[in-house]
Design an enzyme around this catalytic site. Structure first.
Site, PDB file in Angstrom:
ATOM      1  N   HIS A   1       8.929   1.050   3.597  1.00 28.15           N
ATOM      2  CA  HIS A   1       9.982   1.057   4.619  1.00 28.15           C
ATOM      3  C   HIS A   1      10.826  -0.211   4.447  1.00 28.15           C
ATOM      4  CE1 HIS A   1       7.370  -1.853   6.525  1.00 28.15           C
ATOM      5  NE2 HIS A   1       6.382  -0.964   6.579  1.00 28.15           N
ATOM      6  N   GLU A   2      11.718  -0.455   5.402  1.00 25.10           N
ATOM      7  CA  GLU A   2      12.653  -1.581   5.243  1.00 25.10           C
ATOM      8  C   GLU A   2      11.948  -2.946   5.233  1.00 25.10           C
ATOM      9  OE1 GLU A   2      13.117   1.031   7.124  1.00 25.10           O
ATOM     10  OE2 GLU A   2      15.205   1.682   7.120  1.00 25.10           O
TER      11      GLU A   2
ATOM     12  N   HIS B   1       9.067  -3.580   3.589  1.00 27.18           N
ATOM     13  CA  HIS B   1       8.760  -3.754   2.160  1.00 27.18           C
ATOM     14  C   HIS B   1      10.048  -4.019   1.366  1.00 27.18           C
ATOM     15  CE1 HIS B   1       5.512  -0.850   3.537  1.00 27.18           C
ATOM     16  NE2 HIS B   1       4.791  -1.830   3.059  1.00 27.18           N
TER      17      HIS B   1
ATOM     18  N   MET C   1       0.836  -1.205   0.000  1.00 24.17           N
ATOM     19  CA  MET C   1       0.000   0.000   0.000  1.00 24.17           C
ATOM     20  C   MET C   1       0.873   1.258   0.000  1.00 24.17           C
ATOM     21  SD  MET C   1      -3.436  -0.861   2.023  1.00 24.17           S
ATOM     22  CE  MET C   1      -2.847  -0.609   3.678  1.00 24.17           C
TER      23      MET C   1
ATOM     24  N   ASP D   1       1.991  -9.618   8.743  1.00 22.17           N
ATOM     25  CA  ASP D   1       0.545  -9.806   8.587  1.00 22.17           C
ATOM     26  C   ASP D   1       0.299 -11.306   8.437  1.00 22.17           C
ATOM     27  OD1 ASP D   1      -0.539  -6.848   8.079  1.00 22.17           O
ATOM     28  OD2 ASP D   1       1.387  -7.074   7.081  1.00 22.17           O
TER      29      ASP D   1
ATOM     30  N   GLN E   1      -3.020 -12.549   7.044  1.00 24.67           N
ATOM     31  CA  GLN E   1      -3.103 -12.235   5.608  1.00 24.67           C
ATOM     32  C   GLN E   1      -2.323 -13.269   4.787  1.00 24.67           C
ATOM     33  OE1 GLN E   1      -2.821  -8.182   3.598  1.00 24.67           O
ATOM     34  NE2 GLN E   1      -0.694  -8.819   3.557  1.00 24.67           N
TER      35      GLN E   1
ATOM     36  N   SER F   1       6.150  -0.482  10.254  1.00 21.35           N
ATOM     37  CA  SER F   1       4.820  -0.360   9.668  1.00 21.35           C
ATOM     38  C   SER F   1       4.636   1.058   9.154  1.00 21.35           C
ATOM     39  CB  SER F   1       3.757  -0.660  10.728  1.00 21.35           C
ATOM     40  OG  SER F   1       2.486  -0.222  10.294  1.00 21.35           O
TER      41      SER F   1
HETATM   42  P1  AMP Z   1       1.399  -2.964   3.474  1.00 18.28           P
HETATM   43  O1  AMP Z   1       1.968  -1.916   2.580  1.00 18.28           O
HETATM   44  O2  AMP Z   1       1.402  -2.597   4.918  1.00 18.28           O
HETATM   45  O3  AMP Z   1       0.072  -3.508   2.977  1.00 18.28           O
HETATM   46  O4  AMP Z   1       2.403  -4.193   3.390  1.00 18.28           O
HETATM   47  C1  AMP Z   1       2.769  -4.770   2.177  1.00 18.28           C
HETATM   48  C2  AMP Z   1       3.519  -6.055   2.437  1.00 18.28           C
HETATM   49  O5  AMP Z   1       4.674  -5.764   3.217  1.00 18.28           O
HETATM   50  C3  AMP Z   1       2.685  -7.054   3.241  1.00 18.28           C
HETATM   51  O6  AMP Z   1       2.905  -8.363   2.730  1.00 18.28           O
HETATM   52  C4  AMP Z   1       3.218  -6.910   4.626  1.00 18.28           C
HETATM   53  O7  AMP Z   1       3.092  -8.069   5.419  1.00 18.28           O
HETATM   54  C5  AMP Z   1       4.679  -6.615   4.355  1.00 18.28           C
HETATM   55  N1  AMP Z   1       5.275  -5.918   5.511  1.00 18.28           N
HETATM   56  C6  AMP Z   1       4.814  -4.790   6.114  1.00 18.28           C
HETATM   57  N2  AMP Z   1       5.569  -4.486   7.185  1.00 18.28           N
HETATM   58  C7  AMP Z   1       6.521  -5.447   7.265  1.00 18.28           C
HETATM   59  C8  AMP Z   1       7.598  -5.700   8.165  1.00 18.28           C
HETATM   60  N3  AMP Z   1       7.846  -4.916   9.205  1.00 18.28           N
HETATM   61  N4  AMP Z   1       8.376  -6.771   7.939  1.00 18.28           N
HETATM   62  C9  AMP Z   1       8.124  -7.611   6.890  1.00 18.28           C
HETATM   63  N5  AMP Z   1       7.131  -7.425   6.007  1.00 18.28           N
HETATM   64  C10 AMP Z   1       6.330  -6.364   6.192  1.00 18.28           C
END
Ligand code: AMP
Length: 292
Positions: A45-46, A48, A41, A161, A164, A196
């Site tokens: 960050h690190e 992603h 989304m 997640d 998910q 996050s």
């Molecule tokens: P989001 O943009 O929050 O929807 O996350 C996109 C993808 O990045 C999802 O598969 C998340 O699980 C993964 N993700 C988000 N934060 C982290 C994190 N701290 N460590 C590993 N993967 C992450």
């Protein structure tokens, strides 16, 4: 003047239209390249970054979708305020080795008379699914559409997640998507807070308080390592620690079977310990798995 130093120069293309993404992917496939997809989304960050790097190690070409998917947000959730910065995301994607950013407008992904729903039963009932009733329907619909647009060989999701990840794996199996789902470990801040995009909502005081999530899980893991096998006791340990932080409000603490995501009483196999906690107005999640 601020200069951005690119560690490695990759060509990256950002497209907003489905047809543009499809044409690029088709071209790569004709050339015999494998494709990795990292759905996000944005406001990267690190966490992603680790997914993109992994995808770039395991595939010839990597697509990153940056899409704040409206269907996965409930009415009173943070769709409007979710942080966005596509320029910054583009730099991170480039540095991490991505080749394509798919950054559609909501109107490109969803049209008015669309009526198909994607509902994965069972796994979506507990944990975040119980608290966010429309969430996983929206995730599965959005991710299915991305899978059909990008047709990747592999898609990368974070263990952050955990529900998910389990739901997507089940959806891929049930609907015969020819895609390997790769789970990637949680990336944390220096003090243990899981990275996050939503951490940016936290005030300085809340940011300090937010460490309590990981700290409570560390205590739970210690107890498990010392032989504790009662789920209720594990939940008490977490609850007590979270209760010591005045800014924390527990949304849920669960100990579930890591495959079925059903609550367990006695810990006998592989479990997921998952929590959701409000720090002020911001809802944060964290988890770990343990094998008895
Ligand atoms: P989001 O943009 O929050 O929807 O996350 C996109 C993808 O990045 C999802 O598969 C998340 O699980 C993964 N993700 C988000 N934060 C982290 C994190 N701290 N460590 C590993 N993967 C992450």
């Amino acid at each position: 003047m601020e200069t951005v130093v690119l560690k490695k120069h990759y060509n990256i293309k950002r497209v907003q239209r489905i047809t543009e993404a499809r044409n690029q992917i088709k071209k790569w496939k004709r050339e015999g390249f494998t494709i990795g997809l990292v759905p996000t989304m944005g406001f990267l960050h690190e966490g992603h970054e680790s997914l993109i790097k992994r995808a770039s190690e395991e595939n010839d070409k990597v697509g990153v979708s940056v899409f704040v998917n409206p269907t996965q947000f409930g009415k009173n959730e943070d769709l409007g305020s979710y942080p966005r910065d596509i320029k910054r995301d583009e730099i991170l994607c480039k540095q991490a080795g991505a080749n394509l950013i798919f950054n559609p407008e909501p109107s490109e992904m969803y049209y008015k008379d669309a009526s198909t729903v994607v509902n994965v039963g069972g796994l979506t009932e507990g944990l975040c699914g119980a608290k966010r009733p429309v969430h996983f329907g929206g995730v599965c619909l959005g991710v299915s559409k991305l899978f059909n647009i990008v047709t990747p060989d592999r898609a990368y999701f974070g263990e952050k997640d955990a529900q998910q990840l389990a739901v997507i794996k089940k959806m891929v199996k049930d609907l015969n998507f020819d895609i390997e789902i790769v789970g990637c470990p949680i990336v944390r801040e220096f003090d243990g807070l899981a990275k996050s995009s939503r951490n940016t909502y936290l005030s300085l005081e809340e940011r300090k308080a937010a460490c309590v999530l990981n700290k409570s899980l560390i205590l739970a893991r210690k107890a498990l390592n010392s032989g504790e096998r009662k789920a209720a006791r594990i939940k008490d340990i977490i609850s007590e620690k979270l209760g010591s932080e005045i800014l924390a409000k527990i949304d849920y603490i669960e100990v579930v079977d890591s495959l079925t995501l059903k609550p367990v009483e006695n810990i006998e196999s592989s479990i997921l310990v998952a929590i959701a906690v409000y720090i002020g107005e911001t809802r944060l999640i964290d988890n770990f798995t343990f094998k008895a």
